[in-house]
Design an enzyme around this catalytic site. Structure first.
Site, PDB file in Angstrom:
ATOM      1  N   SER A   1      11.903 -19.821  18.894  1.00  0.00           N
ATOM      2  CA  SER A   1      10.445 -19.718  18.697  1.00  0.00           C
ATOM      3  C   SER A   1       9.759 -20.761  19.561  1.00  0.00           C
ATOM      4  CB  SER A   1      10.123 -19.990  17.226  1.00  0.00           C
ATOM      5  OG  SER A   1       8.730 -20.117  17.037  1.00  0.00           O
TER       6      SER A   1
ATOM      7  N   TYR B   1      10.553 -25.060   9.293  1.00  0.00           N
ATOM      8  CA  TYR B   1      10.948 -23.943  10.184  1.00  0.00           C
ATOM      9  C   TYR B   1      10.964 -24.437  11.619  1.00  0.00           C
ATOM     10  CZ  TYR B   1      10.198 -19.685  12.998  1.00  0.00           C
ATOM     11  OH  TYR B   1      10.264 -18.701  13.960  1.00  0.00           O
TER      12      TYR B   1
HETATM   13  N1  LIG Z   1       7.073 -12.875  14.077  1.00  0.00           N
HETATM   14  C1  LIG Z   1       6.777 -14.002  14.704  1.00  0.00           C
HETATM   15  O1  LIG Z   1       5.588 -14.381  14.824  1.00  0.00           O
HETATM   16  C2  LIG Z   1       7.857 -14.819  15.340  1.00  0.00           C
HETATM   17  C3  LIG Z   1       7.486 -15.828  16.251  1.00  0.00           C
HETATM   18  C4  LIG Z   1       8.470 -16.600  16.855  1.00  0.00           C
HETATM   19  C5  LIG Z   1       9.798 -16.389  16.550  1.00  0.00           C
HETATM   20  N2  LIG Z   1      10.145 -15.418  15.666  1.00  0.00           N
HETATM   21  C6  LIG Z   1      11.559 -15.250  15.362  1.00  0.00           C
HETATM   22  O2  LIG Z   1      11.935 -13.914  15.627  1.00  0.00           O
HETATM   23  C7  LIG Z   1      13.036 -13.557  14.778  1.00  0.00           C
HETATM   24  C8  LIG Z   1      12.737 -12.250  14.084  1.00  0.00           C
HETATM   25  O3  LIG Z   1      11.566 -12.414  13.304  1.00  0.00           O
HETATM   26  P1  LIG Z   1      10.658 -11.194  12.807  1.00  0.00           P
HETATM   27  O4  LIG Z   1       9.271 -11.572  13.093  1.00  0.00           O
HETATM   28  O5  LIG Z   1      11.197  -9.904  13.301  1.00  0.00           O
HETATM   29  O6  LIG Z   1      10.907 -11.345  11.224  1.00  0.00           O
HETATM   30  P2  LIG Z   1      10.882 -10.268  10.029  1.00  0.00           P
HETATM   31  O7  LIG Z   1       9.952  -9.149  10.374  1.00  0.00           O
HETATM   32  O8  LIG Z   1      10.670 -11.051   8.798  1.00  0.00           O
HETATM   33  O9  LIG Z   1      12.370  -9.675  10.051  1.00  0.00           O
HETATM   34  C9  LIG Z   1      13.457 -10.482   9.692  1.00  0.00           C
HETATM   35  C10 LIG Z   1      14.732  -9.667   9.749  1.00  0.00           C
HETATM   36  O10 LIG Z   1      15.815 -10.513   9.403  1.00  0.00           O
HETATM   37  C11 LIG Z   1      16.553  -9.925   8.316  1.00  0.00           C
HETATM   38  N3  LIG Z   1      17.098 -11.009   7.513  1.00  0.00           N
HETATM   39  C12 LIG Z   1      16.434 -12.028   6.921  1.00  0.00           C
HETATM   40  N4  LIG Z   1      17.288 -12.843   6.281  1.00  0.00           N
HETATM   41  C13 LIG Z   1      18.537 -12.322   6.471  1.00  0.00           C
HETATM   42  C14 LIG Z   1      19.837 -12.700   6.057  1.00  0.00           C
HETATM   43  N5  LIG Z   1      20.039 -13.793   5.304  1.00  0.00           N
HETATM   44  N6  LIG Z   1      20.879 -11.945   6.448  1.00  0.00           N
HETATM   45  C15 LIG Z   1      20.693 -10.836   7.190  1.00  0.00           C
HETATM   46  N7  LIG Z   1      19.485 -10.416   7.627  1.00  0.00           N
HETATM   47  C16 LIG Z   1      18.420 -11.160   7.257  1.00  0.00           C
HETATM   48  C17 LIG Z   1      15.548  -9.046   7.603  1.00  0.00           C
HETATM   49  O11 LIG Z   1      16.169  -7.950   6.963  1.00  0.00           O
HETATM   50  P3  LIG Z   1      16.658  -7.870   5.447  1.00  0.00           P
HETATM   51  O12 LIG Z   1      15.533  -8.358   4.589  1.00  0.00           O
HETATM   52  O13 LIG Z   1      16.966  -6.407   5.282  1.00  0.00           O
HETATM   53  O14 LIG Z   1      17.889  -8.705   5.360  1.00  0.00           O
HETATM   54  C18 LIG Z   1      14.739  -8.500   8.791  1.00  0.00           C
HETATM   55  O15 LIG Z   1      15.440  -7.428   9.388  1.00  0.00           O
HETATM   56  C19 LIG Z   1      13.240 -14.752  13.832  1.00  0.00           C
HETATM   57  O16 LIG Z   1      14.275 -15.569  14.299  1.00  0.00           O
HETATM   58  C20 LIG Z   1      11.911 -15.485  13.908  1.00  0.00           C
HETATM   59  O17 LIG Z   1      12.053 -16.850  13.611  1.00  0.00           O
HETATM   60  C21 LIG Z   1       9.213 -14.630  15.057  1.00  0.00           C
END
Ligand SMILES: NC(=O)c1ccc[n+]([C@@H]2O[C@H](COP(=O)([O-])OP(=O)(O)OC[C@H]3O[C@@H](n4cnc5c(N)ncnc54)[C@H](OP(=O)(O)O)[C@@H]3O)[C@@H](O)[C@H]2O)c1
Length: 263
Positions: A140, A154
């Site tokens: 991130s 985080y």
């Molecule tokens: N969205 C943003 O603004 C943003 C910005 C910078 C970086 N990121 C990074 O991008 C990545 C993806 O984020 P996102 O925005 O796509 O988040 P999200 O929409 O909350 O999706 C998270 C995913 O991770 C899975 N997950 C969570 N905990 C888990 C566990 N313990 N074991 C297995 N699967 C798990 C969830 O599925 P289940 O609930 O089915 O397990 C879901 O598929 C992360 O690393 C986040 O830090 C996001």
């Protein structure tokens, strides 16, 4: 014409929603064999249906080392090899530093750091045996610049994650130069990340958010043309450089504090 992604086996953790789901779809549509990992089986099946004819789903909690090893074993049992492993799982927090508990910090380290370490360590023996492989970790911007006090632990966890992955890259450059390690740093992305955060205070407005699809395409491009450190938005790296080269970091931070006060 055959896609450069054709038949590549790519494990994507956190593939039931958000960036991971978008990535699985992008890869699957280009002929890859994505291995979709998350805890919710039903959501995984829905995403897999849009991720090409060779998508495999594996239900796992990646905060458990043995479950991550099971993901590797299931992918190898199905396809015989793995080309790339994308550590994409992550979770935010809505709490300032002054209020963090031991459990908050432990949870952030478990889901944001240990999950990726388990992934890298699980796949390394296979990549070593093949003499090649690619580990991509979704970090991130907050892993580079701590510009969101509410995301406190985080941001700290993502900083730790970046350090681990950079050290892994340096270690492998000596021992196994065919194995590539990349980190991708998105800014704000339009997913359910904010509402899934620990102690979430509700959905956030996401002005200027990037789409999950855009970020997924950048991760795909990173798989095709590997780079160590990838920013998903123009100007992001400049912001990082400006912060660390500021004569007084507090002055650089004030810009963000003031912007937040206004917001
Ligand atoms: N969205 C943003 O603004 C943003 C910005 C910078 C970086 N990121 C990074 O991008 C990545 C993806 O984020 P996102 O925005 O796509 O988040 P999200 O929409 O909350 O999706 C998270 C995913 O991770 C899975 N997950 C969570 N905990 C888990 C566990 N313990 N074991 C297995 N699967 C798990 C969830 O599925 P289940 O609930 O089915 O397990 C879901 O598929 C992360 O690393 C986040 O830090 C996001």
């Amino acid at each position: 014409m055959m896609s450069a992604m054709q038949d590549r086996v790519v494990v994507v953790t956190g593939a039931s929603a958000g960036i991971g789901a978008a990535l699985a779809e992008v890869l699957g549509q280009q002929g890859a064999r994505p291995v979709l990992v998350a805890r919710r089986a039903d959501a995984l099946v829905h995403v897999a249906a849009r991720s090409g004819p060779h998508a495999l789903t594996v239900v796992a909690d990646v905060t458990q080392r043995h479950e991550v090893e099971h993901v590797r074993d299931a992918a190898l049992a199905r396809y015989g090899h793995i080309d790339a492993w994308v550590n994409n799982v992550g979770r935010g927090i809505d709490k300032p530093v002054s209020e963090l508990t031991d459990d908050d910090l432990d949870d952030m380290m478990r889901v944001n750091v240990k999950s990726a370490l388990y992934g890298a360590q699980a796949i390394l023996p296979h990549f070593r045996a093949r003499g090649r492989g690619h580990i991509v970790t979704v970090s991130s911007m907050l892993g580079r610049v701590p510009f969101a006090p509410i995301r406190s632990a985080y941001s700290a966890a993502k900083h730790a994650l970046n350090a681990l992955m950079a050290n892994l890259r340096m270690e492998l450059a000596v021992s196994d130069p065919g194995i590539i390690v990349s980190c991708v740093h998105p800014g704000i992305v339009d997913t359910a990340f904010a509402s899934n955060s620990l102690h979430a205070t509700g959905a956030m407005d996401l002005p200027d958010a990037q789409s999950a699809q855009q970020v997924a395409e950048i991760i795909r491009d990173t798989l095709l043309q590997p780079r160590a450190d990838v920013y998903t938005r123009p100007g992001a790296q400049k912001m990082v450089v400006a912060y660390f080269s500021a004569p007084d970091m507090a002055v650089a931070e004030r810009v963000f504090v003031n912007a937040r006060r206004r917001g």
